[in-house]
Motif scaffolding. Structure first.
Motif, PDB file in Angstrom:
ATOM      1  N   ALA A 283       0.872  -1.172   0.000  1.00  0.00           N
ATOM      2  CA  ALA A 283       0.000   0.000   0.000  1.00  0.00           C
ATOM      3  C   ALA A 283       0.907   1.219   0.000  1.00  0.00           C
ATOM      4  O   ALA A 283       1.450   1.621   1.039  1.00  0.00           O
ATOM      5  CB  ALA A 283      -0.922  -0.007   1.223  1.00  0.00           C
ATOM      6  N   GLU A 284       1.118   1.792  -1.169  1.00  0.00           N
ATOM      7  CA  GLU A 284       2.128   2.830  -1.341  1.00  0.00           C
ATOM      8  C   GLU A 284       1.913   4.039  -0.426  1.00  0.00           C
ATOM      9  O   GLU A 284       2.859   4.689   0.012  1.00  0.00           O
ATOM     10  CB  GLU A 284       2.146   3.304  -2.801  1.00  0.00           C
ATOM     11  CG  GLU A 284       2.594   2.252  -3.801  1.00  0.00           C
ATOM     12  CD  GLU A 284       4.106   2.194  -3.954  1.00  0.00           C
ATOM     13  OE1 GLU A 284       4.818   2.700  -3.074  1.00  0.00           O
ATOM     14  OE2 GLU A 284       4.566   1.633  -4.955  1.00  0.00           O
ATOM     15  N   GLY A 285       0.652   4.349  -0.134  1.00  0.00           N
ATOM     16  CA  GLY A 285       0.362   5.539   0.643  1.00  0.00           C
ATOM     17  C   GLY A 285       0.911   5.517   2.058  1.00  0.00           C
ATOM     18  O   GLY A 285       1.133   6.571   2.656  1.00  0.00           O
ATOM     19  N   VAL A 286       1.143   4.326   2.596  1.00  0.00           N
ATOM     20  CA  VAL A 286       1.635   4.221   3.978  1.00  0.00           C
ATOM     21  C   VAL A 286       3.008   4.854   4.113  1.00  0.00           C
ATOM     22  O   VAL A 286       3.315   5.482   5.128  1.00  0.00           O
ATOM     23  CB  VAL A 286       1.658   2.744   4.431  1.00  0.00           C
ATOM     24  CG1 VAL A 286       2.247   2.613   5.833  1.00  0.00           C
ATOM     25  CG2 VAL A 286       0.253   2.165   4.395  1.00  0.00           C
ATOM     26  N   MET A 287       3.850   4.695   3.106  1.00  0.00           N
ATOM     27  CA  MET A 287       5.166   5.321   3.145  1.00  0.00           C
ATOM     28  C   MET A 287       5.138   6.709   2.505  1.00  0.00           C
ATOM     29  O   MET A 287       5.784   7.635   2.990  1.00  0.00           O
ATOM     30  CB  MET A 287       6.193   4.438   2.435  1.00  0.00           C
ATOM     31  CG  MET A 287       6.329   3.047   3.037  1.00  0.00           C
ATOM     32  SD  MET A 287       6.690   3.064   4.815  1.00  0.00           S
ATOM     33  CE  MET A 287       8.316   3.808   4.821  1.00  0.00           C
ATOM     34  N   SER A 288       4.383   6.847   1.431  1.00  0.00           N
ATOM     35  CA  SER A 288       4.368   8.122   0.714  1.00  0.00           C
ATOM     36  C   SER A 288       3.768   9.254   1.540  1.00  0.00           C
ATOM     37  O   SER A 288       4.101  10.417   1.316  1.00  0.00           O
ATOM     38  CB  SER A 288       3.595   7.988  -0.604  1.00  0.00           C
ATOM     39  OG  SER A 288       4.325   7.236  -1.538  1.00  0.00           O
ATOM     40  N   CYS A 289       2.887   8.929   2.490  1.00  0.00           N
ATOM     41  CA  CYS A 289       2.326  10.011   3.314  1.00  0.00           C
ATOM     42  C   CYS A 289       3.440  10.761   4.046  1.00  0.00           C
ATOM     43  O   CYS A 289       3.351  11.978   4.235  1.00  0.00           O
ATOM     44  CB  CYS A 289       1.277   9.481   4.282  1.00  0.00           C
ATOM     45  SG  CYS A 289       1.856   8.320   5.524  1.00  0.00           S
ATOM     46  N   SER A 290       4.499  10.059   4.420  1.00  0.00           N
ATOM     47  CA  SER A 290       5.605  10.709   5.138  1.00  0.00           C
ATOM     48  C   SER A 290       6.451  11.565   4.205  1.00  0.00           C
ATOM     49  O   SER A 290       6.802  12.709   4.530  1.00  0.00           O
ATOM     50  CB  SER A 290       6.479   9.653   5.821  1.00  0.00           C
ATOM     51  OG  SER A 290       5.732   8.911   6.751  1.00  0.00           O
ATOM     52  N   SER A 291       6.794  11.029   3.017  1.00  0.00           N
ATOM     53  CA  SER A 291       7.635  11.796   2.097  1.00  0.00           C
ATOM     54  C   SER A 291       6.872  12.982   1.506  1.00  0.00           C
ATOM     55  O   SER A 291       7.442  14.073   1.351  1.00  0.00           O
ATOM     56  CB  SER A 291       8.172  10.888   0.987  1.00  0.00           C
ATOM     57  OG  SER A 291       7.145  10.171   0.352  1.00  0.00           O
ATOM     58  N   ILE A 292       5.592  12.792   1.197  1.00  0.00           N
ATOM     59  CA  ILE A 292       4.801  13.908   0.669  1.00  0.00           C
ATOM     60  C   ILE A 292       4.623  14.987   1.737  1.00  0.00           C
ATOM     61  O   ILE A 292       4.708  16.188   1.450  1.00  0.00           O
ATOM     62  CB  ILE A 292       3.447  13.401   0.146  1.00  0.00           C
ATOM     63  CG1 ILE A 292       3.652  12.485  -1.064  1.00  0.00           C
ATOM     64  CG2 ILE A 292       2.527  14.568  -0.214  1.00  0.00           C
ATOM     65  CD1 ILE A 292       2.415  11.720  -1.495  1.00  0.00           C
ATOM     66  N   ARG A 293       4.391  14.564   2.962  1.00  0.00           N
ATOM     67  CA  ARG A 293       4.266  15.515   4.075  1.00  0.00           C
ATOM     68  C   ARG A 293       5.542  16.345   4.220  1.00  0.00           C
ATOM     69  O   ARG A 293       5.490  17.574   4.385  1.00  0.00           O
ATOM     70  CB  ARG A 293       3.989  14.737   5.352  1.00  0.00           C
ATOM     71  CG  ARG A 293       3.968  15.551   6.646  1.00  0.00           C
ATOM     72  CD  ARG A 293       3.778  14.579   7.801  1.00  0.00           C
ATOM     73  NE  ARG A 293       3.609  15.211   9.078  1.00  0.00           N
ATOM     74  CZ  ARG A 293       4.499  15.149  10.078  1.00  0.00           C
ATOM     75  NH1 ARG A 293       5.639  14.499   9.895  1.00  0.00           N
ATOM     76  NH2 ARG A 293       4.252  15.742  11.238  1.00  0.00           N
ATOM     77  N   GLU A 294       6.694  15.682   4.129  1.00  0.00           N
ATOM     78  CA  GLU A 294       7.964  16.401   4.270  1.00  0.00           C
ATOM     79  C   GLU A 294       8.191  17.344   3.094  1.00  0.00           C
ATOM     80  O   GLU A 294       8.660  18.475   3.263  1.00  0.00           O
ATOM     81  CB  GLU A 294       9.110  15.397   4.381  1.00  0.00           C
ATOM     82  CG  GLU A 294      10.459  16.039   4.662  1.00  0.00           C
ATOM     83  CD  GLU A 294      11.583  15.037   4.832  1.00  0.00           C
ATOM     84  OE1 GLU A 294      12.753  15.458   4.846  1.00  0.00           O
ATOM     85  OE2 GLU A 294      11.292  13.816   4.922  1.00  0.00           O
ATOM     86  N   LEU A 295       7.870  16.886   1.895  1.00  0.00           N
ATOM     87  CA  LEU A 295       8.010  17.729   0.712  1.00  0.00           C
ATOM     88  C   LEU A 295       7.137  18.971   0.829  1.00  0.00           C
ATOM     89  O   LEU A 295       7.585  20.092   0.571  1.00  0.00           O
ATOM     90  CB  LEU A 295       7.623  16.924  -0.529  1.00  0.00           C
ATOM     91  CG  LEU A 295       7.653  17.650  -1.875  1.00  0.00           C
ATOM     92  CD1 LEU A 295       9.059  18.102  -2.214  1.00  0.00           C
ATOM     93  CD2 LEU A 295       7.102  16.735  -2.981  1.00  0.00           C
ATOM     94  N   ALA A 296       5.886  18.787   1.245  1.00  0.00           N
ATOM     95  CA  ALA A 296       4.960  19.913   1.379  1.00  0.00           C
ATOM     96  C   ALA A 296       5.424  20.893   2.453  1.00  0.00           C
ATOM     97  O   ALA A 296       5.358  22.114   2.266  1.00  0.00           O
ATOM     98  CB  ALA A 296       3.562  19.389   1.704  1.00  0.00           C
TER      99      ALA A 296
END
Length: 336
Positions: A283-296
């Protein structure tokens, strides 16, 4: 020219479905599978029961566990591995890649640590220009596509001619690709929708209804568009297949791994329990939520749903508390 010999690196559900799309469009397709027994079943039995049970694969689709054999003579190479493992896999394959081949990314995510989009990882590791990398995004639930249900996608590339080449290679009676040159918008839409789908799944698991889902989808669309525009994306991209189209499909379908993962958490399962119940599929979102949050955060972009998903998945914050915080945020104009 339309590529005829195409290699798909990765034999998961979406990689297999896209390989079938290409084969059904008349291309000669070779898949690479990490496990030899998976490659053997695809090659000899025309099936990948572990990921797409009951789906018959066409005879012009073969498979091998040898990456050198898979890549030999390829005119286009489709990268169908999870976003957070793309760098490591591509590093292994780099010397085997045909230098002029179009590189096609199916991965949807933002890399942890570097905060790079998948096309940026590919250009860095493969040492190719950005115009050699094509991104495929859109409402692409693998099982429905593999069953031949009518579907569409976006094929995005800075080099429009290469986008057209992949569009032609993938076009068949049930799969309709459209071209776009907005790689940034298409990639961010594909990455962010997985995070919003987690939130919709959590809401469903908690017994919440359609109004809540519609609110999460539309406010999720607003925050992904804010991030995209900040990074130079075309706002119209988020109104299309790679934006709202992918978002609606992923947030509403029980075939979506991210929505299903969130639903399990909404019913009280831990991240570890939900991951185990998913049978190892990512489930890609489980990890991507952290990287997208940091990017934002680094860009000063407000993404409250993404932040809430990071806190739910990685800080153990109670979801009802997060819901109350989202509802209690400062009141403002819808588009501010």
């Amino acid at each position: 020219m339309t590529p005829q010999r195409i290699t798909v690196l990765g034999a998961g559900s979406w990689g297999t479905a896209f390989a079938k799309v290409l084969a059904d469009a008349g291309r000669d397709v070779t898949m690479w599978a990490r496990r030899d027994e998976v490659a053997t079943r695809i090659r000899e039995e025309h099936a990948n029961e572990g990921y797409l049970p009951g789906v018959a694969l066409p005879p012009n689709l073969t498979a091998t566990a040898d990456p050198a054999r898979a890549l030999h003579g390829a005119e286009a190479v489709v990268l169908a591995v999870p976003s957070q493992s793309l760098r490591a896999n591509l590093t292994e394959w780099r010397e085997l890649l045909p230098r002029e081949a179009i590189l096609v990314s199916l991965a949807k995510g933002v890399e942890l640590g570097t905060l790079k989009r998948m096309s940026e990882v590919i250009t860095e590791i493969a040492d190719v220009p950005a115009g050699q990398v094509v991104v495929v995004s859109g409402p692409n639930l693998a099982r429905e596509i593999a069953q031949g249900q009518p579907s569409a996608a976006v094929v995005a590339c800075a080099d429009h001619e290469r986008a057209v080449a992949v569009q032609r290679a993938a076009f068949n009676s049930y799969f309709r690709p459209y071209t776009n040159t907005d790689v940034v918008g298409c990639e961010l839409g594909g990455a962010c929708k997985n995070v919003i789908a987690l939130s919709c799944g959590m809401a469903a698991g908690m017994g919440l209804g359609t109004n809540t889902m519609a609110t999460l989808i539309t406010r999720g669309l607003a925050e992904m568009a804010r991030l995209g525009v900040k990074l130079g994306a075309d706002p119209l991209t988020f109104a299309g297949l790679a934006g709202v189209g992918d978002l609606v499909a992923t947030c509403s379908s029980p075939l979506s791994r991210n929505r299903t993962f969130g639903e399990r958490m909404g019913r009280g399962e831990t991240v570890e329990q939900a991951r185990a119940a998913g049978g190892g599929q990512v489930a890609e979102g489980v990890m991507s939520c952290s990287s997208i949050r940091e990017l934002a955060a680094g860009l000063g972009v407000d993404m409250p749903i993404t932040d809430a998903m990071h806190r739910a998945c990685h800080e153990g914050i109670d979801m009802r508390r997060l819901g109350a915080e989202l509802l209690g945020r400062e009141q403002k104009h819808e588009w501010s």
